[in-house]
Design a protein around this motif. Structure first.
Motif, PDB file in Angstrom:
ATOM      1  N   ASN A 382       0.838  -1.205   0.000  1.00  0.00           N
ATOM      2  CA  ASN A 382       0.000   0.000   0.000  1.00  0.00           C
ATOM      3  C   ASN A 382       0.873   1.255   0.000  1.00  0.00           C
ATOM      4  O   ASN A 382       1.738   1.426   0.867  1.00  0.00           O
ATOM      5  CB  ASN A 382      -0.896  -0.034   1.241  1.00  0.00           C
ATOM      6  N   GLY A 383       0.630   2.146  -0.973  1.00  0.00           N
ATOM      7  CA  GLY A 383       1.444   3.352  -1.125  1.00  0.00           C
ATOM      8  C   GLY A 383       1.422   4.253   0.095  1.00  0.00           C
ATOM      9  O   GLY A 383       2.458   4.784   0.513  1.00  0.00           O
ATOM     10  N   LYS A 384       0.253   4.449   0.710  1.00  0.00           N
ATOM     11  CA  LYS A 384       0.144   5.341   1.872  1.00  0.00           C
ATOM     12  C   LYS A 384       0.941   4.775   3.052  1.00  0.00           C
ATOM     13  O   LYS A 384       1.620   5.517   3.770  1.00  0.00           O
ATOM     14  CB  LYS A 384      -1.335   5.519   2.245  1.00  0.00           C
ATOM     15  N   PRO A 442     -10.858   5.730  -1.632  1.00  0.00           N
ATOM     16  CA  PRO A 442     -10.001   6.841  -2.079  1.00  0.00           C
ATOM     17  C   PRO A 442      -8.512   6.483  -2.047  1.00  0.00           C
ATOM     18  O   PRO A 442      -8.081   5.660  -1.240  1.00  0.00           O
ATOM     19  CB  PRO A 442     -10.310   7.958  -1.066  1.00  0.00           C
ATOM     20  N   HIS A 443      -7.754   7.119  -2.935  1.00  0.00           N
ATOM     21  CA  HIS A 443      -6.306   6.886  -3.058  1.00  0.00           C
ATOM     22  C   HIS A 443      -5.560   8.199  -2.853  1.00  0.00           C
ATOM     23  O   HIS A 443      -6.009   9.225  -3.344  1.00  0.00           O
ATOM     24  CB  HIS A 443      -6.004   6.329  -4.454  1.00  0.00           C
ATOM     25  N   MET A 449      -6.411  -0.950   1.374  1.00  0.00           N
ATOM     26  CA  MET A 449      -6.066  -2.340   1.713  1.00  0.00           C
ATOM     27  C   MET A 449      -7.309  -3.138   2.070  1.00  0.00           C
ATOM     28  O   MET A 449      -7.344  -4.363   1.877  1.00  0.00           O
ATOM     29  CB  MET A 449      -5.074  -2.364   2.876  1.00  0.00           C
ATOM     30  N   MET A 450      -8.333  -2.450   2.591  1.00  0.00           N
ATOM     31  CA  MET A 450      -9.580  -3.123   2.927  1.00  0.00           C
ATOM     32  C   MET A 450     -10.256  -3.629   1.654  1.00  0.00           C
ATOM     33  O   MET A 450     -10.843  -4.719   1.636  1.00  0.00           O
ATOM     34  CB  MET A 450     -10.501  -2.168   3.691  1.00  0.00           C
ATOM     35  N   HIS A 451     -10.165  -2.840   0.596  1.00  0.00           N
ATOM     36  CA  HIS A 451     -10.712  -3.221  -0.707  1.00  0.00           C
ATOM     37  C   HIS A 451      -9.936  -4.408  -1.260  1.00  0.00           C
ATOM     38  O   HIS A 451     -10.511  -5.416  -1.691  1.00  0.00           O
ATOM     39  CB  HIS A 451     -10.613  -2.017  -1.655  1.00  0.00           C
ATOM     40  N   GLU A 452      -8.607  -4.300  -1.223  1.00  0.00           N
ATOM     41  CA  GLU A 452      -7.750  -5.344  -1.784  1.00  0.00           C
ATOM     42  C   GLU A 452      -7.910  -6.669  -1.031  1.00  0.00           C
ATOM     43  O   GLU A 452      -7.846  -7.737  -1.636  1.00  0.00           O
ATOM     44  CB  GLU A 452      -6.283  -4.900  -1.739  1.00  0.00           C
TER      45      GLU A 452
END
Length: 464
Positions: A382-384, A442-443, A449-452
């Protein structure tokens, strides 16, 4: 003096009791709340809130130590334990005062003293000035719980501490033993370990954080060990030899007993309900292992008498107590509220890294006979999380393979105690994997990560 009459009396002004009283007043009931010690109860004064203030100080200290990782300079970093504690107590005091203001604003009568039931509808309160008699059509028990003391491991406030002593430590531990690895034990272990105490955690079960998903427990353990903690599982502290400057612990692991020396011990071996002195036996309330037995609507079986929060049993969580308080107030006022669903109440542990979960673990889902799909997504993808410098963590989802129902969600890592709410809303709305997959997250956020983790349960993860 004649008894003062109310529609509802609430005994205890913790997160269950004061919320119940306020909701009752909002619905037009004439409400009294009886509290023997602090408005806001253990949670605001000696639990949830002051511990989070301490842990925030430890988190900032940890970040300062890592300044170089962020291209920053911070030299001669240190801390003042007295100032850290002072800030924590100030936060607790501010919120406790806020509860008093809210009760006053909602015209709830506050009686400070110790309550005893003389009948299901009558309460005697011992106050500083004498005795007050109160009556009501409905009485709500919200007296909470306290730390369990095991024989030989009792807290003395000097070298062996309860959570209360740990919140106002008489000294900074150098070599610390924490007995119990539930939320309370592991949060204090995390706090003192971050500030430099050599920390050992002893857990009687086969893994730390035993109520969590096994995979999450294992991940958290790995991080704690990396931070320098010693974790002893399937271990029991048989006795403590106390001296003026040290404690010798006799720890049994795998049939062998070893002695280890510590300068401080924190006992966090569970809780017991505050059921004594309330006159429960006299009015016919059933008590099982220090907790009042209730149905799904918190009814005790004695007409007009309810019990909410920690005194009414697991899960022992402030937010569960508050929602039960609202539900009971609405029942008393003649409403038809939904019962609080234990399976949709999240547990949050504010150690480093944080742990949060809701619903069934993978093992419990299998035990219950579900055919399941399990998804996982690591923080490193995850980028964030990478931008925050927090790449260690995981999000895990458990779905019913037949219906797509979200059975459970489990997380470990930065800010997961905030993220878990997304899955709780999903469970409350009876969402399936299809709706979660179609939701646009949102990105760049940790919430992606919850989506992934949902996508991964169905072989569709993009970034891992």
């Amino acid at each position: 003096m004649p008894a003062k009459a109310f529609d509802m009396i609430v005994i205890g002004a913790g997160p269950g009791g004061y919320v119940c009283a306020i909701r009752g007043a909002q619905l037009g009931l004439n409400v009294a709340v009886v509290e023997r010690e602090h408005l806001g109860g253990i949670c605001l004064n000696w639990g949830c809130i002051p511990t989070k203030a301490l842990l925030r100080s430890a988190e900032v200290f940890h970040l300062m130590e890592r300044a170089k990782d962020f291209g920053l300079k911070a030299e001669n970093i240190g801390y003042d334990i007295d100032a850290v504690v002072k800030r924590s107590r100030g936060v607790a005091k501010q919120l406790s005062g806020g509860v008093g203001h809210l009760l006053k604003k909602n015209k709830v009568t506050v009686v400070m003293g110790e309550a005893t039931l003389t009948s299901p509808t009558a309460v005697t309160v011992k106050t500083e000035k004498g005795t007050e008699e109160l009556t009501a059509k409905s009485v709500v028990l919200a007296t909470g719980a306290r730390a369990r003391d095991l024989p030989g491991l009792e807290a003395d406030g000097k070298r062996v501490w309860s959570y209360k002593h740990a919140l106002q430590p008489p000294h900074m531990p150098k070599k610390l033993l924490v007995i119990g690895s539930g939320a309370i034990g592991i949060e204090f272990a995390s706090f003192f370990n971050t500030l430099g105490a050599e920390t050992t955690v002893v857990e009687v079960m086969d893994r730390i954080l035993p109520v969590e998903d096994a995979e999450i427990s294992a991940f958290a353990k790995k991080q704690f060990v990396k931070q320098g903690m010693t974790i002893l599982e399937k271990a029991t502290v048989k006795k403590l030899d106390r001296a003026a400057d040290k404690v010798t612990a006799h720890i049994e692991t795998g049939g062998k007993t070893e002695t280890k020396e510590f300068d401080t011990v924190i006992s966090a071996v569970g809780i017991v309900g505050n059921v004594e002195g309330l006159g429960l036996e006299k009015v016919g309330v059933k008590v099982d292992r220090t907790h009042v037995v209730v149905d799904e609507y918190c009814r005790t079986g004695v007409p007009g008498l309810y019990a909410i929060g920690d005194i009414a049993g697991a899960p022992w969580l402030a937010h569960k107590a508050s929602h039960e308080g609202v539900m009971v107030a609405e029942l008393v006022a003649g409403g038809h509220p939904h019962a609080v669903r234990p399976g949709s109440i999240a547990g949050c542990t504010y150690c480093y890294p944080q742990v949060a979960s809701v619903g069934l673990t993978e093992a419990k889902a299998k035990e219950a006979g579900y055919e399941i799909n399990v998804g996982r997504f690591p923080f490193i993808g995850n980028g964030k999380a990478i931008a925050l410098g927090e790449p260690e963590g995981m999000v895990k989802t458990v779905f019913d393979a037949k219906t797509g129902e979200l059975l459970g969600a489990h997380m470990v890592g930065a800010e997961v105690t905030e993220l878990i709410q997304g899955y709780i809303v999903g469970r409350t709305l009876e969402t399936t994997e299809a709706e979660l997959m179609e939701t646009v997250f949102p990105h760049p956020t940790l919430s992606e990560m919850m989506h992934e983790a949902v996508l991964d349960a169905y072989g569709r993860a993009i970034h891992f």
